[in-house]
Every structure is written in structure tokens, then in C-alpha cells.
Design an enzyme around this catalytic site. Structure first.
Site, PDB file in Angstrom:
ATOM      1  N   ILE A 155       0.841  -1.190   0.000  1.00  0.00           N
ATOM      2  CA  ILE A 155       0.000   0.000   0.000  1.00  0.00           C
ATOM      3  C   ILE A 155       0.878   1.241   0.000  1.00  0.00           C
ATOM      4  CG2 ILE A 155      -0.253  -0.109   2.529  1.00  0.00           C
ATOM      5  CD1 ILE A 155      -2.983   1.299   2.161  1.00  0.00           C
ATOM      6  N   VAL A 161       6.990  -5.260  -5.314  1.00  0.00           N
ATOM      7  CA  VAL A 161       6.795  -3.893  -4.847  1.00  0.00           C
ATOM      8  C   VAL A 161       7.930  -3.005  -5.354  1.00  0.00           C
ATOM      9  CG1 VAL A 161       7.956  -4.376  -2.651  1.00  0.00           C
ATOM     10  CG2 VAL A 161       6.398  -2.439  -2.816  1.00  0.00           C
ATOM     11  N   GLY A 171      -0.352   5.289  -1.092  1.00  0.00           N
ATOM     12  CA  GLY A 171      -1.205   6.340  -0.541  1.00  0.00           C
ATOM     13  C   GLY A 171      -2.603   5.880  -0.194  1.00  0.00           C
ATOM     14  N   GLY A 187       0.775  -4.268  -7.828  1.00  0.00           N
ATOM     15  CA  GLY A 187       1.090  -5.041  -6.629  1.00  0.00           C
ATOM     16  C   GLY A 187       0.943  -6.534  -6.780  1.00  0.00           C
ATOM     17  N   TYR A 236     -13.488  11.494 -18.772  1.00  0.00           N
ATOM     18  CA  TYR A 236     -13.871  11.221 -17.383  1.00  0.00           C
ATOM     19  C   TYR A 236     -15.387  11.328 -17.265  1.00  0.00           C
ATOM     20  CZ  TYR A 236     -10.818  10.913 -13.223  1.00  0.00           C
ATOM     21  OH  TYR A 236     -10.039  10.480 -12.175  1.00  0.00           O
ATOM     22  N   THR A 295       0.313   1.755 -11.054  1.00  0.00           N
ATOM     23  CA  THR A 295      -0.975   1.897 -11.735  1.00  0.00           C
ATOM     24  C   THR A 295      -0.868   2.547 -13.114  1.00  0.00           C
ATOM     25  OG1 THR A 295      -1.358   4.001 -10.593  1.00  0.00           O
ATOM     26  CG2 THR A 295      -2.277   2.018  -9.576  1.00  0.00           C
ATOM     27  N   ASP A 300      -4.783  14.133  -9.810  1.00  0.00           N
ATOM     28  CA  ASP A 300      -5.718  14.760  -8.873  1.00  0.00           C
ATOM     29  C   ASP A 300      -5.513  14.267  -7.447  1.00  0.00           C
ATOM     30  OD1 ASP A 300      -6.689  15.980 -11.104  1.00  0.00           O
ATOM     31  OD2 ASP A 300      -8.659  15.028 -11.088  1.00  0.00           O
TER      32      ASP A 300
END
Length: 597
Positions: free
Chosen positions: A164, A302, A166, A298, A507, A245, A232
Site C-alpha cells: 500500500i 513492490v 497512498g 502489486g 472522465y 498503476t 488529482d
């Protein structure tokens, strides 16, 4: 909070995640949209430019648009009333961590804070006290060596690992699979948060993967540099998370996406450390191993350290905005910008519904001149230019560079916008749009407080399909919501957020009043699934930058094909044969109880 087991821990760090972030919502504990004593919507805390400001137009818009009453409150369960199940016991791994002096804890709240991301499911379950399977132990490695040791311990003592950063995932990537019987270790990268070096000659920077985006940028700014990557989620997401990601930032036009910024990285997996043996701008040495790691979410290991490009802070940063008579005109303008390759650092286009929502979020002005100027601007747009209020859309942009470059760029875009019937809206409106970027993420929590379920999701799409995809997906969400028994109006709007040579990123924002529905989350799932099916059918991608996680796995076969999936499984089998990194993201492992592919 109730937990019927003994807490065991060693050298637990004081983490910002535990001290200042919400446990069941987005962002800082002191920051939220709220109703003040006069019945107006305001924003609490002191961390954003709209903090303490009143938005007098937002409540009537919100109530009328979604058919809700902000006087009705759907309260969240208190943390003190939440029951946390005992962790899966594994005394061997506890002893291993103690012997190696690795920071760890199995305390209930610490496990809870690292056992979820920020999907609507995550948030509703937390608000209702429905706590799913959580990680059993949280560890905080302080070095790459400790990462290696933790993986060795997991392999020796039959544990799984979910990294993990953020915790901002919106794909269920951090959720512990319910079928996992082993003790699950949450590897929190928060202590690996340092810049290791800055190379001024080559304009590169080496940093540990747990560094939070805003901290990285702040430290670089003090040295006269920027990393240029501004998602963002930059306040909370991490460098390692960006890599994992395949993240994108709003200024990618100038600086690139994360895959363009990465020069070198270290990746720790059960087979060892993957790293290139030189830090060069490009190599032709077979397939690029970085591309295996980027977007791996993940599932293979890592990220521990990353070297990225950095840039001198631009001399000038200037905002701009345009108003177009309709969405099609705005999209055609964006297409021409791409053809002429004159993209500013950031360029965003809002459809009419999102434009109106942005106007509703305008703060109350203390200046009669500002109000008068706004009224005159609206009159010019609607009466003199003939734009229809229910069709207008707006674009905002950011220019960065030296003064001459910015002046020329601004002049060029202003002239180009006029060719597509656009009106220059000025820097102030553009700046306000970007000011809202970080605060707008808190809107979903306001909605949930009053019975609204909502989410945002994104895609990438070729230019010739942008208009049809936007139209079809919005119409489908409204149609499907009605078919599922939603009786109130539905929020379904979109914006174009990234411009590429061959297409764009779109979006979508979606929400509905779930009051009166017995199965609101199930209804939401059916609508979102239908929307994603429609995106694929209209030529869009499974995701532009959010990733796959668990919620989009059902489209992986369609997206990558059977041979592509077989390749991903082969890589997984080679690098992590015992499935230590068992997040179950991206693909299912053959033989697992949840395998579908």
C-alpha cells in the site's frame, strides 16, 4: 471500535494516515462540504482555497438536480461502534518480524486504515460498519533490505502480501480477497519517503517509492525543480503507486505520463530485485522490463526506488479558459489542438452539465464589482453571442514556460478557439476551475451523507469516437438507472481531460439518489457495469489511468485477448510462483477459488 484479540506490535511509526486522514471518507479529517447555520453549503478546514467559503448556489442546484433534501441525513456509523474481526494467527511471522526488528502491528484501526481504497463500495461498507476481510498484520519497511526480508519471511511462513502506498485506489486493488486463508501482510511504504539524490546535470531525481506526491513536489520546488506529474490525488498518492498503476497527471501534455518520466527503478519480487544496470534515457535491449512493472498493481512485487526526470520550475504559469456553444464545438477544438500539436500543459473540456455544476460551486463574492462583471459576462455569452444556456460547455487550461512561450501559446489557442466559435473566458475562470480540482473529490462524501451514491470513472478513446462514446454512455446511465428503479434525476456528465495525437481521455461522473432503494449498491453496480460495457462497445478502453484492480477484471480478457492473458499469467508464475503478492488484481490465478479466466 471492538476487537476481541490481543494487539501485538513493535516500533509502530506515527503515520499521517492514522493521524490526519478520514477513516471512512476522502482526505483530511477536518475537510468536508457541510451545511452551515444559514443552511448554505460551505467547506470546512483550512487546507484549500475554498476552505471557509460559502457556496450559496450549490444547495439549490444539488437538491433540484438529484431530487434530495440536504435536511435528510444518512449518518455514518461511529468508529467506536465498528467491530473488527481478529486477524488470522501466524506466530511464526510475528517472531520473524520481532527477530529482524521490523516495525509491525496487528492493531484493529491500523489494519482497517490499510484494508481499503476509495471505491463507493469501500466507503459505504465503512459507513455502515460492514467490515470485510482485512490484512492481518501491517509492516513498515525502512529500507529496501527490509522489503527483501519481509518477502523472505512471507515465503518461509506461508503469508501473503498486499503493498500500500497512498491508499487512493478506486479499483478495490487494496481489498483483501475473502478467499485468502493465509495471514495477509499489508506492506505500508510510508517510511520509504525520502529523496535520495538530485542530479542537476542530467535533470533526474532518485526517490524512495513511498514518498507522497505533494512532498516530492514541495522538496523539488525548494531546489528549483518540478517533477511535472500532477494527478488529482497528488496530496495522498505516492511515487510507487503512480508506477504500479501507470498513472497520468493533468500536465502530461508538457511533462508526460508516468511511463514517460521513469528513467530507472528497483522492483523487489520473490525472485529478487529487478533493475536495469544503467540509468539512460532509452535502451534497445529486448522488451522493456519497466513496462512489465508499470501497471502491475502489486501483483508481482513492490517498487522500492524510482529515478524520474525533473524539470526547472517554469518562469510563467498562466491559466486560461474558453466557452463554446456546445460540446461538439469544444471537442472539435481539442482535436485541432492535437493535430497542430499545440497542447498547453493542461487542457480540460467540461460538458454542459458539468459546466453548470461548476457554476453552482462558485463561492460567494464580497465584491459587487465581481458580481457585476460575472453578470455582464453571462449576458455577453447568452444574449450577444447567442449561446444556449443548456448547451454551453467550457474548457480550462494551464500554460507553462518562459514568458515569450506562454504569450505565443496563449495567442495561438485564443485564435484557434475562435475558429470553433469559442469565446475566451479569461484567466480567473480557468484558475477557479483548477482550484476546485482537489476539493471536488470531497463531494462524494457530501452525497453519501444525504443518500446519494456516486463515482467517477475514466477511459481513453480515439478521436472519431469521442462524441458518440460520451453521448451513448451518458444516455445509457440515465436509461439504466430508470430501468433499475431510480425515480429521481441522475447525475451523468463528462469531461475530456487529456489530449493525445490519436485520441483523448474522458472522465465520467455519475450519481443518483438511492433513498427508497433497498439495494442501492447492487443498483449502482448494475448501472456501472452496463456503462463500462458501453464504453468498450463504443471503442473505449478499460481504463486510462485508474487501473484494473478487481472491479475491472471481467474486461481484461476482452481487452488483452487470451494470449495476452496467458502472457501475464506466465510472468506471474515466473516472478511469484507461490502467489505471495496475492492481491488478486488484474488476473485470477489458475486453481484459486475465484478464478474465472
Amino acid at each position: 471500535m471492538s476487537a476481541s484479540y490481543q494487539t501485538i506490535e513493535h516500533d509502530v511509526p506515527q503515520s499521517y494516515r492514522d493521524k490526519i486522514l478520514k477513516w471512512n471518507g476522502w482526505g483530511y479529517s477536518d475537510s468536508q462540504f457541510a451545511i452551515n447555520k444559514d443552511g448554505h453549503v460551505t467547506f470546512t478546514g483550512d487546507k484549500y482555497e475554498i476552505s471557509g467559503k460559502v457556496m450559496p448556489h450549490f444547495r439549490p442546484w444539488f437538491e433540484n438536480y438529484l431530487g434530495i433534501d440536504l435536511g435528510f441525513v444518512s449518518p455514518a456509523q461511529k468508529l467506536s461502534d465498528v467491530i473488527i474481526d481478529a486477524p488470522v494467527e501466524n506466530e511464526d511471522i510475528i517472531e520473524f518480524l520481532q527477530e529482524n526488528k521490523i516495525s509491525f502491528s496487528n492493531e484493529a484501526r491500523i489494519r482497517l486504515m490499510r484494508g481499503h481504497g476509495h471505491t463507493v463500495h469501500d466507503m459505504i461498507n465503512l459507513r455502515e460498519g460492514k467490515i470485510p476481510r482485512l490484512p492481518d498484520i501491517v509492516v513498515w519497511p525502512k529500507s529496501e533490505h527490509e522489503i527483501v526480508k519481509i518477502i523472505e519471511g512471507a515465503m518461509s511462513h506461508n503469508c501473503a502480501i498486499i503493498p500500500i502506498g497512498g491508499g487512493t485506489s478506486v479499483t478495490n486493488a487494496l481489498d483483501t480477497p475473502e478467499t485468502e486463508k493465509r495471514a495477509v501482510i499489508s506492506m505500508d511504504m510510508a517510511l520509504l519517503d525520502k529523496i535520495l539524490w538530485i542530479d542537476r546535470e542530467n535533470l533526474t531525481c532518485r526517490a524512495q517509492a513511498g514518498i507522497v506526491g505533494q512532498s516530492l513536489e514541495r522538496q523539488l520546488n525548494k531546489k528549483g525543480f518540478t517533477c511535472g506529474h500532477e494527478p488529482d490525488s497528488i496530496e495522498f498518492s505516492t511515487l510507487g503507486g503512480w508506477v504500479s498503476t501507470r498513472a497520468s497527471g493533468m500536465k502530461k501534455n508538457k511533462y508526460g505520463n508516468i511511463e514517460d518520466l521513469v528513467v530507472h527503478l528497483n522492483f523487489v519480487c520473490p525472485k529478487g530485485i529487478i533493475q536495469k544496470q544503467c540509468q539512460v534515457p532509452r535502451m534497445s535491449s529486448g522488451p522493456d522490463i519497466h513496462q512489465i512493472i508499470l501497471g502491475s498493481e502489486g501483483t508481482l512485487g513492490v517498487v522500492s526506488e524510482v529515478t524520474i526526470k525533473i524539470f526547472p520550475i517554469p518562469e510563467v504559469k498562466r491559466f486560461g479558459s474558453f466557452v463554446f456553444p456546445n460540446f461538439e464545438s469544444g471537442v472539435n477544438f481539442f482535436r485541432e489542438v492535437a493535430i497542430q500539436r499545440c497542447q498547453p500543459a493542461s487542457l480540460r473540456l467540461m460538458d454542459n452539465d458539468q459546466f453548470v455544476m461548476g457554476q453552482a460551486l462558485k463561492v460567494a463574492s464580497d465584491s459587487w464589482w465581481a458580481d457585476l462583471k460575472s453578470s455582464v459576462s453571462k449576458m455577453y455569452i447568452t444574449s450577444w453571442k447567442g449561446f444556449k444556456v443548456d448547451e454551453i460547455c467550457a474548457a480550462t487550461c494551464v500554460y507553462e514556460g518562459n514568458r515569450e512561450e506562454v504569450d505565443q501559446h496563449e495567442e495561438r489557442l485564443n485564435k484557434l478557439a475562435e475558429q470553433f466559435h469559442g469565446v475566451v473566458g479569461g484567466a480567473e475562470n480557468g484558475q477557479y476551475g483548477y482550484r476546485l480540482t482537489f476539493a471536488i473529490a470531497y463531494l462524494r462524501d457530501l452525497g453519501m451523507n444525504h443518500g446519494v451514491l456516486g463515482e467517477s470513472f475514466e477511459t481513453s478513446v480515439p478521436w472519431d469516437k469521442v462524441l458518440s462514446l460520451c453521448r451513448n454512455v451518458k444516455e445509457l446511465m440515465k436509461r439504466e438507472a430508470k430501468a433499475q428503479g431510480v425515480t429521481h434525476p441522475v447525475l451523468a456528465n463528462c469531461r475530456v481531460t487529456q489530449v493525445y495525437d490519436a485520441g483523448a481521455c474522458v472522465y465520467f461522473y455519475f450519481g443518483f439518489n438511492a433513498r427508497g432503494l433497498k439495494n442501492g449498491l447492487e443498483v449502482y453496480d448494475r448501472i456501472e457495469t452496463a456503462a463500462r460495457d458501453e464504453i468498450i462497445a463504443c471503442g473505449g478502453s478499460i481504463s486510462h489511468h485508474h487501473g484494473v484492480g478487481k472491479i475491472r477484471k471481467q474486461w481484461m480478457l476482452t481487452t488483452n485477448g487470451a494470449v495476452g492473458i496467458a502472457l501475464l499469467k506466465a510472468i506471474k508464475s515466473e516472478l511469484d510462483p507461490a502467489n505471495i503478492f496475492a492481491s488478486a488484481n488484474l488476473i485470477d490465478i489458475i486453481g484459486s477459488p475465484h478464478c474465472k479466466l
